[in-house]
Design a protein around this motif. Sequence first.
Motif, PDB file in Angstrom:
ATOM      1  N   LEU A  77       2.901   8.899   0.658  1.00 51.48           N
ATOM      2  CA  LEU A  77       2.178   7.364   1.092  1.00 51.48           C
ATOM      3  C   LEU A  77       2.715   6.725   2.337  1.00 51.48           C
ATOM      4  N   MET A  78       3.997   6.840   2.231  1.00 51.05           N
ATOM      5  CA  MET A  78       4.390   5.975   3.340  1.00 51.05           C
ATOM      6  C   MET A  78       4.138   6.761   4.860  1.00 51.05           C
ATOM      7  N   LEU A  79       4.043   8.067   4.698  1.00 51.90           N
ATOM      8  CA  LEU A  79       3.686   8.590   6.072  1.00 51.90           C
ATOM      9  C   LEU A  79       2.087   8.322   6.423  1.00 51.90           C
ATOM     10  N   ALA A  80       1.198   8.215   5.437  1.00 48.92           N
ATOM     11  CA  ALA A  80       0.057   8.046   5.485  1.00 48.92           C
ATOM     12  C   ALA A  80      -0.203   6.466   6.237  1.00 48.92           C
ATOM     13  N   ARG A  81       0.593   5.549   5.495  1.00 43.05           N
ATOM     14  CA  ARG A  81       0.559   4.253   5.974  1.00 43.05           C
ATOM     15  C   ARG A  81       0.737   4.316   7.494  1.00 43.05           C
ATOM     16  N   LEU A  82       2.121   4.693   7.800  1.00 45.37           N
ATOM     17  CA  LEU A  82       2.702   4.510   9.298  1.00 45.37           C
ATOM     18  C   LEU A  82       1.744   5.235  10.206  1.00 45.37           C
ATOM     19  N   LEU A  83       1.070   6.456   9.882  1.00 50.32           N
ATOM     20  CA  LEU A  83       0.121   6.879  10.696  1.00 50.32           C
ATOM     21  C   LEU A  83      -1.108   6.362  10.903  1.00 50.32           C
ATOM     22  N   HIS A  84      -1.584   5.614   9.740  1.00 51.57           N
ATOM     23  CA  HIS A  84      -2.742   4.836   9.807  1.00 51.57           C
ATOM     24  C   HIS A  84      -2.671   3.524  10.623  1.00 51.57           C
TER      25      HIS A  84
END
Length: 387
Positions: A17-24
């Motif tokens: 989730l953290m990875l998806a958030r930062l890339l988003h």
Amino acid sequence: MIQIPRIAIIGAGPGGLMLARLLHLDGIPTALFERDAHALARAQGGTLDLHADSGQLALERAGLTDGFRLIARYEDQGSRVYDKTGALLFADDKAADGDRPEVDRTALRELLLASLPAGSIRWDHVLREVQAREDGAYDLVFDDETVGPFDLVVGADGAWSRVRPLVSAYKPQYSGLTFIEFGIDAVDERHPALSRLVGRGKADIQGDGRALIVQRNGDAHLRGYAIFRVPPDWATTTFDFASPASARARLAAEFEGWAPEVLDLIWASNDQIVPRPIHAMPVGHHWPNRAGITLIGDAAHVMSPFGGEGVNAAMLDAAELARHLIEDGNWKNAVRAYETAMFARLVEPAEQAAEAAATEFSHIGLELTLRHLAGHVRLRREGAGPS
Ligand SMILES: Cc1cc2nc3c(=O)[nH]c(=O)nc-3n(C[C@H](O)[C@H](O)[C@H](O)COP(=O)(O)OP(=O)(O)OC[C@H]3O[C@@H](n4cnc5c(N)ncnc54)[C@H](O)[C@@H]3O)c2cc1C
């Protein structure tokens, strides 16, 4: 970033989730696949302490510090140690000024989920395998469909990762320790004596080569772990977990002779009783870079929970992989740079977790625990280290 690869993330735990958030945040789309049928499909587990230089740092980069402060429990950083007679050996009840606030895992997941656009997660997708295509990309095989192609597949799918076999033959190994998890609801109201015993944080009660570790969660819930050094199948062959009443009585029998006020922690439990055999990857686990496949969090380096590094490392992995993907010109080099630094960064915490698991219940185990805790208090007073 110049080239934008087609990115798939497997697993909507704290790392994925953290990875998806930062890339988003940087306008980089990802496809995030999760095994759970929906966000509330299962209880997410107990309380976690987030460290300033890893878990909290990742939240800050993700613009989620304000949201985190609303769910963080700074007041629950206390720590106590008892022996089996209920004698208090150590108490650090003034830890509210520490920098490792507790957060309930479910609240953390909700914070991260709410930070992503609606529909970002493809729930109910259990990855079976990743298939390499001839053009260098990858397809994802789920029960009912195959999805792809993707240029980069990130395994954030935890200890039993289905992405890891593409880069490493290693599997988590049983640590020799099994936790039996139990829970107590509304402790302040229903069990004030137990509430006082545990205090505002964690109580570690040791004796006879076993331990009870009980942590205060949000909503006056206590989550406990009975810890044993036993063969891997001991719990499933000893307890009837389908019957909480039978499992509770069997668990209490394991602590026969302990003070009644301590045993009440087991008798008061009103949750499911669940076995958690503790596994870890070998210290220093690493793999030769393979274009288009990488791992973050437990998939890369699951370790025993002593030290509370797991979730912090998973979130920092995500933050560092995102930083490289955003800042480095070439995404393949970005992944390589992330891996090289991550392998080196994880050696020390993995070593410490392995040592803690190995020395738990040694003839000087309790002495080591007390020395370790006293060191933390001293460092905090000097403003120089972990709380
Ligand atoms: C008993 C216990 C206590 C712990 N206590 C602490 C603590 O106090 N502090 C701490 O820092 N850490 C603790 N940990 C460790 C911590 O839980 C992990 O390090 C952390 O959750 C790792 O995050 P992650 O995102 O890498 O993986 P996970 O949290 O395991 O998330 C993986 C996600 O991937 C999904 N998934 C798995 N397989 C598939 C698949 N095939 N297809 C699709 N999705 C899949 C899962 O459903 C899950 O949502 C504890 C662990 C245990 C067992």
